[in-house]
Design an enzyme around this catalytic site. Structure first.
Site, PDB file in Angstrom:
ATOM      1  N   THR A  27       0.843  -1.199   0.000  1.00 38.58           N
ATOM      2  CA  THR A  27       0.000   0.000   0.000  1.00 38.58           C
ATOM      3  C   THR A  27       0.871   1.238   0.000  1.00 38.58           C
ATOM      4  O   THR A  27       1.787   1.351   0.817  1.00 38.58           O
ATOM      5  CB  THR A  27      -0.857   0.009   1.286  1.00 38.58           C
ATOM      6  OG1 THR A  27      -1.737  -1.090   1.217  1.00 38.58           O
ATOM      7  CG2 THR A  27      -1.642   1.293   1.437  1.00 38.58           C
ATOM      8  N   GLN A 102      -3.702  -6.862  -6.491  1.00 36.60           N
ATOM      9  CA  GLN A 102      -4.123  -7.550  -5.264  1.00 36.60           C
ATOM     10  C   GLN A 102      -5.486  -6.986  -4.905  1.00 36.60           C
ATOM     11  O   GLN A 102      -5.598  -5.833  -4.483  1.00 36.60           O
ATOM     12  CB  GLN A 102      -3.144  -7.316  -4.105  1.00 36.60           C
ATOM     13  CG  GLN A 102      -3.567  -8.166  -2.893  1.00 36.60           C
ATOM     14  CD  GLN A 102      -2.870  -7.823  -1.597  1.00 36.60           C
ATOM     15  OE1 GLN A 102      -2.790  -6.641  -1.224  1.00 36.60           O
ATOM     16  NE2 GLN A 102      -2.364  -8.814  -0.897  1.00 36.60           N
ATOM     17  N   ALA A 171      -5.400 -12.136   3.805  1.00 33.25           N
ATOM     18  CA  ALA A 171      -4.481 -12.164   4.951  1.00 33.25           C
ATOM     19  C   ALA A 171      -4.649 -10.942   5.853  1.00 33.25           C
ATOM     20  O   ALA A 171      -5.526 -10.101   5.642  1.00 33.25           O
ATOM     21  CB  ALA A 171      -3.042 -12.227   4.429  1.00 33.25           C
ATOM     22  N   TYR A 174      -7.847  -8.552   7.371  1.00 33.15           N
ATOM     23  CA  TYR A 174      -8.866  -7.815   6.608  1.00 33.15           C
ATOM     24  C   TYR A 174     -10.088  -8.707   6.352  1.00 33.15           C
ATOM     25  O   TYR A 174     -10.184  -9.792   6.912  1.00 33.15           O
ATOM     26  CB  TYR A 174      -8.243  -7.268   5.308  1.00 33.15           C
ATOM     27  CG  TYR A 174      -7.147  -6.268   5.593  1.00 33.15           C
ATOM     28  CD1 TYR A 174      -7.450  -5.011   6.112  1.00 33.15           C
ATOM     29  CD2 TYR A 174      -5.810  -6.600   5.421  1.00 33.15           C
ATOM     30  CE1 TYR A 174      -6.448  -4.096   6.418  1.00 33.15           C
ATOM     31  CE2 TYR A 174      -4.797  -5.694   5.732  1.00 33.15           C
ATOM     32  CZ  TYR A 174      -5.126  -4.441   6.233  1.00 33.15           C
ATOM     33  OH  TYR A 174      -4.133  -3.548   6.534  1.00 33.15           O
ATOM     34  N   ARG A 223      -3.605 -14.737  -0.877  1.00 30.42           N
ATOM     35  CA  ARG A 223      -2.637 -14.471   0.186  1.00 30.42           C
ATOM     36  C   ARG A 223      -3.264 -14.806   1.525  1.00 30.42           C
ATOM     37  O   ARG A 223      -4.383 -14.366   1.822  1.00 30.42           O
ATOM     38  CB  ARG A 223      -2.215 -12.997   0.168  1.00 30.42           C
ATOM     39  CG  ARG A 223      -0.961 -12.779   0.998  1.00 30.42           C
ATOM     40  CD  ARG A 223      -0.378 -11.394   0.833  1.00 30.42           C
ATOM     41  NE  ARG A 223       1.069 -11.478   0.803  1.00 30.42           N
ATOM     42  CZ  ARG A 223       1.882 -10.540   1.277  1.00 30.42           C
ATOM     43  NH1 ARG A 223       1.401  -9.431   1.788  1.00 30.42           N
ATOM     44  NH2 ARG A 223       3.190 -10.696   1.225  1.00 30.42           N
TER      45      ARG A 223
HETATM   46  C1  FMN Z   1       4.532  -0.014   3.074  1.00 33.62           C
HETATM   47  C2  FMN Z   1       3.964  -1.398   3.121  1.00 33.62           C
HETATM   48  C3  FMN Z   1       2.663  -1.612   2.686  1.00 33.62           C
HETATM   49  C4  FMN Z   1       2.107  -2.902   2.682  1.00 33.62           C
HETATM   50  N1  FMN Z   1       0.866  -3.109   2.133  1.00 33.62           N
HETATM   51  C5  FMN Z   1       0.404  -4.368   1.944  1.00 33.62           C
HETATM   52  C6  FMN Z   1      -0.768  -4.608   1.167  1.00 33.62           C
HETATM   53  O1  FMN Z   1      -1.400  -3.702   0.589  1.00 33.62           O
HETATM   54  N2  FMN Z   1      -1.188  -5.885   1.061  1.00 33.62           N
HETATM   55  C7  FMN Z   1      -0.516  -6.923   1.649  1.00 33.62           C
HETATM   56  O2  FMN Z   1      -0.945  -8.081   1.538  1.00 33.62           O
HETATM   57  N3  FMN Z   1       0.613  -6.706   2.361  1.00 33.62           N
HETATM   58  C8  FMN Z   1       1.109  -5.481   2.483  1.00 33.62           C
HETATM   59  N4  FMN Z   1       2.324  -5.277   3.125  1.00 33.62           N
HETATM   60  C9  FMN Z   1       3.116  -6.429   3.533  1.00 33.62           C
HETATM   61  C10 FMN Z   1       4.119  -6.813   2.429  1.00 33.62           C
HETATM   62  O3  FMN Z   1       3.438  -7.312   1.292  1.00 33.62           O
HETATM   63  C11 FMN Z   1       5.125  -7.888   2.897  1.00 33.62           C
HETATM   64  O4  FMN Z   1       4.438  -9.060   3.248  1.00 33.62           O
HETATM   65  C12 FMN Z   1       5.947  -7.400   4.087  1.00 33.62           C
HETATM   66  O5  FMN Z   1       6.481  -6.107   3.849  1.00 33.62           O
HETATM   67  C13 FMN Z   1       7.079  -8.368   4.369  1.00 33.62           C
HETATM   68  O6  FMN Z   1       7.976  -8.386   3.298  1.00 33.62           O
HETATM   69  P1  FMN Z   1       9.408  -7.628   3.434  1.00 33.62           P
HETATM   70  O7  FMN Z   1       9.985  -8.103   4.733  1.00 33.62           O
HETATM   71  O8  FMN Z   1      10.173  -8.109   2.219  1.00 33.62           O
HETATM   72  O9  FMN Z   1       9.145  -6.160   3.429  1.00 33.62           O
HETATM   73  C14 FMN Z   1       2.875  -3.993   3.165  1.00 33.62           C
HETATM   74  C15 FMN Z   1       4.180  -3.758   3.631  1.00 33.62           C
HETATM   75  C16 FMN Z   1       4.739  -2.504   3.583  1.00 33.62           C
HETATM   76  C17 FMN Z   1       6.161  -2.306   4.030  1.00 33.62           C
END
Ligand code: FMN
Length: 368
Positions: A27, A102, A171, A174, A223
């Site tokens: 996001t 997504q 996941a 939500y 997810r």
């Molecule tokens: C800024 C930000 C926004 C995120 N928004 C979503 C989202 O919209 N949908 C989702 O399933 N996960 C979201 N996540 C989780 C990420 O998809 C991911 O699972 C999480 O950052 C772990 O991966 P990483 O350790 O490589 O950052 C978000 C994470 C971050 C950092």
């Protein structure tokens, strides 16, 4: 350790991607009024140019009046928003990438810090976002039927615009996850139930509708996570048997790929084995899985929101698990948010150029 196994192509049904690296959905709140801008399109195109195999968009909401708690989160409905997404997918394809939206309904939420609220109250299975926190209303049969149809319309639009696959967000606490969790699903009708298997019904109907809309050849991703932001150590499935009870109905409904969200990919899911969440889901479902969670970084993402910085870390443990066949694909979040060329740098062994992650990167659409 060689990173070669990350750079094997992957094909499933109509999806063909050049490597095993997936951009995790993130996001960004850079789509005023729900419309992705040209900047958003450029942000995704840069990641495709940087050799990401499959890009998952930030969560983008379906056509229900309270599916979002933030006016700057993109919609996946309405002419203007879909025209914005068309530019996104065309840019990604131009750069040789592949992409899925997504699709998302947030369910019961906290109000946005800006004070903005949707035109009607939030909706969810029982009005609960977490134990003791009610902020919206209980969905009626009619609400449920319309929500399932709205997921289907979003998937049909994704296919029509040319997206390569679709991810359903089930996941992180939500809407779909609010149906899975006994703490937020207190219903006594067919949408509730004592077992996790029974509480999959809503997800099953969403998947069936989406499958109906996109046909057999477009792969479907869902997810899932055991944890919620309000309950880090929660286990929806406390054993491999319960995990099977959870994912088997989803497979029967039409899921092709499970995206198994963890905060740290190296954490074992159940006692007595070092398999992680994606490893176990692959084992019990027989389907392809995506792992995720602190790949290439020392610290995890929820701590990052609170300001904790992360340093680059070795990929050896990830590769050990991948080479053992635990999962098929690897999603990477923050490293790609901060650096569009992360994949290219890994492929070329340019380790010293990999960056860490600090909260500052959240404030902009990093272009280079
Ligand atoms: C800024 C930000 C926004 C995120 N928004 C979503 C989202 O919209 N949908 C989702 O399933 N996960 C979201 N996540 C989780 C990420 O998809 C991911 O699972 C999480 O950052 C772990 O991966 P990483 O350790 O490589 O950052 C978000 C994470 C971050 C950092």
């Amino acid at each position: 350790m060689s990173t070669e196994s990350l750079f094997r192509p992957f094909s499933l049904k109509s999806l063909n991607i050049k490597n095993r690296i997936v951009m995790a959905p993130m996001t960004r709140s850079f789509s005023p009024g729900g419309v992705p801008t040209d900047q958003v399109a450029a942000y995704y195109q840069k990641r495709a140019e940087g050799e990401v195999g499959l890009i998952l968009s930030e969560g983008t909401v379906i056509d229900r009046p309270s599916s979002s708690n933030d006016p700057n989160i993109p919609h996946f409905h309405g002419e203007q928003s879909l025209a914005g997404w068309k530019k996104v997918i065309d840019g990604v394809h131009y750069a040789g990438g592949a992409m899925a939206p997504q699709i998302w309904h947030m369910g019961i939420m906290d109000n946005h810090h800006s004070g903005w609220v949707p035109p009607v109250p939030f909706e969810g299975p029982s009005g609960l976002n977490r134990p003791g926190f009610v902020n919206g209303r209980v969905m009626t049969e009619e609400d449920i039927a319309d929500t399932i149809a709205a997921f289907g319309r979003a998937a049909a639009d994704a296919k029509r615009l040319g997206f390569d696959t679709v991810e359903i967000h089930g996941a992180h606490g939500y809407l779909i996850d609010q149906f899975f969790w006994n703490e937020t699903n207190k219903r006594t009708d067919i949408w509730g139930g004592k077992t996790l298997g029974e509480r999959t019904r809503f997800a099953v109907e969403v998947i069936k509708e989406v499958r109906q809309q996109v046909g057999e050849e477009l792969p479907l991703i869902i997810r899932l996570s055991q944890f919620k932001p309000s309950a880090y150590t929660n286990k929806l499935a406390a054993s491999p048997q319960e995990l099977e009870e959870w994912v088997s109905p989803l497979v029967d409904a039409g899921v092709d790929i499970f995206h198994c969200s963890q905060r740290r990919f190296w954490e074992p899911e159940f006692e007595g084995s070092d398999l992680n969440f994606a490893g176990w889901v692959k084992k019990v479902s027989g389907k392809a899985t995506i792992t995720v969670g602190s790949v290439g970084l020392t610290g995890e993402f929820l701590a990052a929101f609170a300001g904790e910085a992360s340093q680059p870390s070795s990929l050896d443990e990830l590769l050990r698990r991948m080479d053992r066949g635990d999962f098929d694909l690897v999603a990477v979040g923050r490293p790609l948010l901060a650096d569009p060329n992360w994949v290219k740098k890994v492929r070329e062994g340019r380790k010293e150029e990999l960056k860490g992650f600090t909260k500052d990167a959240l404030a902009e659409l990093v272009m280079g």
